[in-house]
Design a protein around this motif. Structure first.
Motif, short mmCIF file in Angstrom:
data_model
loop_
_atom_site.label_atom_id
_atom_site.label_comp_id
_atom_site.label_asym_id
_atom_site.label_seq_id
_atom_site.Cartn_x
_atom_site.Cartn_y
_atom_site.Cartn_z
N ALA A 120 0.73 -1.27 0.13
CA ALA A 120 0.16 0.17 0.17
C ALA A 120 0.98 1.17 -0.01
O ALA A 120 1.74 1.56 0.87
CB ALA A 120 -1.06 -0.01 1.33
N ILE A 121 0.63 1.98 -1.11
CA ILE A 121 1.50 3.28 -1.20
C ILE A 121 0.68 4.58 -1.00
O ILE A 121 -0.19 4.66 -2.26
CB ILE A 121 2.42 3.30 -2.48
N ALA A 122 0.68 5.46 -0.25
CA ALA A 122 -0.26 6.28 0.09
C ALA A 122 0.18 7.69 0.01
O ALA A 122 1.50 8.00 0.14
CB ALA A 122 -0.59 6.13 1.53
N ALA A 157 -3.96 5.46 3.28
CA ALA A 157 -3.39 4.17 3.53
C ALA A 157 -4.15 3.12 4.19
O ALA A 157 -4.06 1.94 3.61
CB ALA A 157 -2.36 4.37 4.58
N THR A 158 -5.23 3.41 4.92
CA THR A 158 -5.96 2.29 5.65
C THR A 158 -7.21 1.83 4.58
O THR A 158 -7.50 0.69 4.66
CB THR A 158 -6.72 3.01 6.89
N GLN A 159 -7.34 2.88 3.66
CA GLN A 159 -8.60 2.38 2.76
C GLN A 159 -7.91 1.38 1.94
O GLN A 159 -8.51 0.24 1.57
CB GLN A 159 -8.81 3.71 1.76
N VAL A 175 -0.32 -7.09 4.57
CA VAL A 175 -0.26 -5.55 3.71
C VAL A 175 1.33 -5.20 4.32
O VAL A 175 1.76 -5.59 5.50
CB VAL A 175 -0.79 -4.62 4.09
N VAL A 176 2.12 -4.41 3.27
CA VAL A 176 3.22 -3.52 3.82
C VAL A 176 2.79 -2.23 3.36
O VAL A 176 2.44 -1.95 2.19
CB VAL A 176 4.41 -4.23 3.13
N VAL A 177 2.60 -1.29 4.40
CA VAL A 177 2.31 -0.09 4.11
C VAL A 177 3.42 1.05 4.21
O VAL A 177 4.21 1.18 5.01
CB VAL A 177 1.25 0.51 5.14
#
Length: 469
Positions: free
Chosen positions: A141-143, A152-154, A166-168
């Motif tokens: 996840a790239i925010a 990011a949470t979406q 996930v890896v955020v």
């Protein structure tokens, strides 16, 4: 200076060797440092996320919902810690930061209402054919920096609800609240399921290239989205969801009530200081209303209180970072040099920080970068039209296709016009806002796929067809 937060990998804090500065956009000064992830730390995060995925995919749906509901509750419980951190690093008013945290928790809870159940495609004397859905594995996840916690949470929530890990990676401009989110996840989710790493563009490239990541969820600019897509295809043809920029047009018809719609148009354009992908970026207004609407919007712009997000009554904060601040000012200066006129604003505020006075510009047309590009800041160009067909054609004459709106005293007529607009979402007599149960995304260069709702969840799974006796 605020003490640095840490990465979270496998449910544990992981220290960094190198750090980078985090700037408060309201003061243009460094107030904290964030850890810079190494390639080895990314490899470790992906490895533990893979193990966590194999366990999580076997967890029954009801148990997953209970665990993720607890995560949402834990986010809410830390609002008083997260909100000031978010305001300092992003710049938005404290009340808006509180709303973002509430929306972040609500995104998780809203997605828990959906269930991807198997579908029977055929059931006859030839046998039964069933379509079901399998989680993909590890999601990166790239925010972005405009609504860092929410977006990011979406991405992460859609991945977790459907059985992935996930890896955020937050934006390097706004890493801190997301790193804090990783600490909350470490207390409430199974180890390795939700990992957070902060870093710059190099970390993002490593993630898109990483063969151990099965899907990338990205929210950000069109230019970066294209690089993400190319990199993901070149590595392991990983799946990609892209929510990219917009140049949303609002079409104001001659029968619109200016006094009624002006505050809504202003909010649709200037919320979060215009730093929203779905914000109104240009208004096409019938020529008979340009003077009245321009005056009404200019008055709202002059009245809006701009300042540090901790100041009482502040409605609009700064532009989040210096490069964007300079870009927006450049677009304004260019428009004015081409004959545009600022009815309000038109320059930076004379104070520390990246503040631009809310700006309304008239006398510009297509071919001006302020009109053609996504400004992503507190400036709104007003353009006139004579005939509705002309307005529709000009609204559609863009490489973007995220959102649009039509404003009229006749909602049915507005709806007919809305159906002709090339955009992922169209509003009537309003603009902006999204809900976890409603798909959102864009066409053309505004993205690939949709987020949220059942459609969004299906983009985080692989369909599988089984031929059964």
């Amino acid at each position: 200076m605020q003490a640095s937060l840490t990465h979270t990998i496998d449910g544990r804090p992981v220290e960094a060797v190198e750090f980078f500065d985090v700037i408060n956009p309201a003061t243009a000064s460094v107030f904290a440092q964030a850890p810079e992830a190494s390639r080895a730390q990314l490899d470790l995060a992906v490895e533990v996320a893979r193990r966590a995925f194999e366990r999580w995919r076997a967890v029954p749906t009801a148990s997953r919902r209970k665990i993720l509901s607890g995560f949402a509750a834990a986010i809410r419980a830390e609002t008083q810690i997260l909100a000031p951190l978010l305001t300092r690093e992003q710049g938005k008013p404290l009340a808006a930061a509180v709303r973002e945290i509430e929306s972040t928790a609500a995104r998780i809870e809203g997605l828990l209402a959906f269930e991807l159940t198997p579908e029977t495609l055929r059931d006859d004397e030839r046998g039964r054919v069933v379509l079901d859905y399998q989680p993909m594995g590890v999601v990166g996840a790239i925010a972005p920096w405009n609504s860092p916690l929410l977006l990011a949470t979406q991405i992460a929530a859609q991945a977790l609800v459907t059985g992935n890990s996930v890896v955020v990676k937050p934006s390097p401009f706004t890493p801190l609240a997301t790193l804090r989110l990783g600490e909350i996840a470490a207390r409430t989710l199974p180890p390795g399921l939700f990992n957070t790493l902060s870093g710059g563009n190099e970390l993002g490239r490593w993630m898109t290239e990483h063969a151990g990541i099965d899907k990338i969820g990205f929210v950000g600019s069109v230019a970066t989205g294209k690089r993400v897509l190319a990199s993901a295809a070149a590595s392991n043809l990983k799946r990609v969801s892209l929510e990219l920029g917009g140049n949303d047009a609002a079409i104001v018809l001659a029968d619109a009530d200016v006094d009624s719609i002006a505050p809504k148009l202003f909010s649709g354009a200037f919320a979060n200081s215009g730093q929203r992908c779905m914000a109104i970026k240009r208004v096409l207004v019938h020529e008979s209303l340009i003077d009245r609407l321009g005056a009404a919007l200019a008055q709202l712009a002059k009245q809006a209180k701009v300042g540090d997000g901790f100041e009482p009554g502040v409605e609009l904060g700064p532009v989040q970072n210096r490069p964007q601040f300079e870009r927006v000012l450049g677009l304004i200066d260019d428009a004015l040099s081409r004959g545009g006129r600022a009815l309000a604003g038109g320059a930076a505020l004379n104070r520390a920080g990246y503040f631009i006075a809310p700006t309304i510009v008239t006398g510009v047309a297509e071919g001006t970068p302020l009109v053609d590009e996504e400004q992503f800041g507190p400036v709104l160009p007003l353009l006139t039209f004579t005939h509705v067909d002309e307005a529709v054609a000009r609204a559609n004459a863009t490489r973007f296709g995220l959102g649009a709106s039509v404003w009229s005293g006749d909602p049915e007529r507005a709806a007919d016009i809305a159906h002709r607009l090339e955009a992922g979402t169209v509003w009537i007599n309003s603009h902006g806002g999204s809900l976890p149960e409603i798909p959102f995304g864009g066409c053309k260069e505004s993205g690939i796929g949709r987020g949220m709702g059942l459609m969004g969840l299906k983009s985080y799974v692989e369909p599988r067809v089984s031929y059964l006796p």
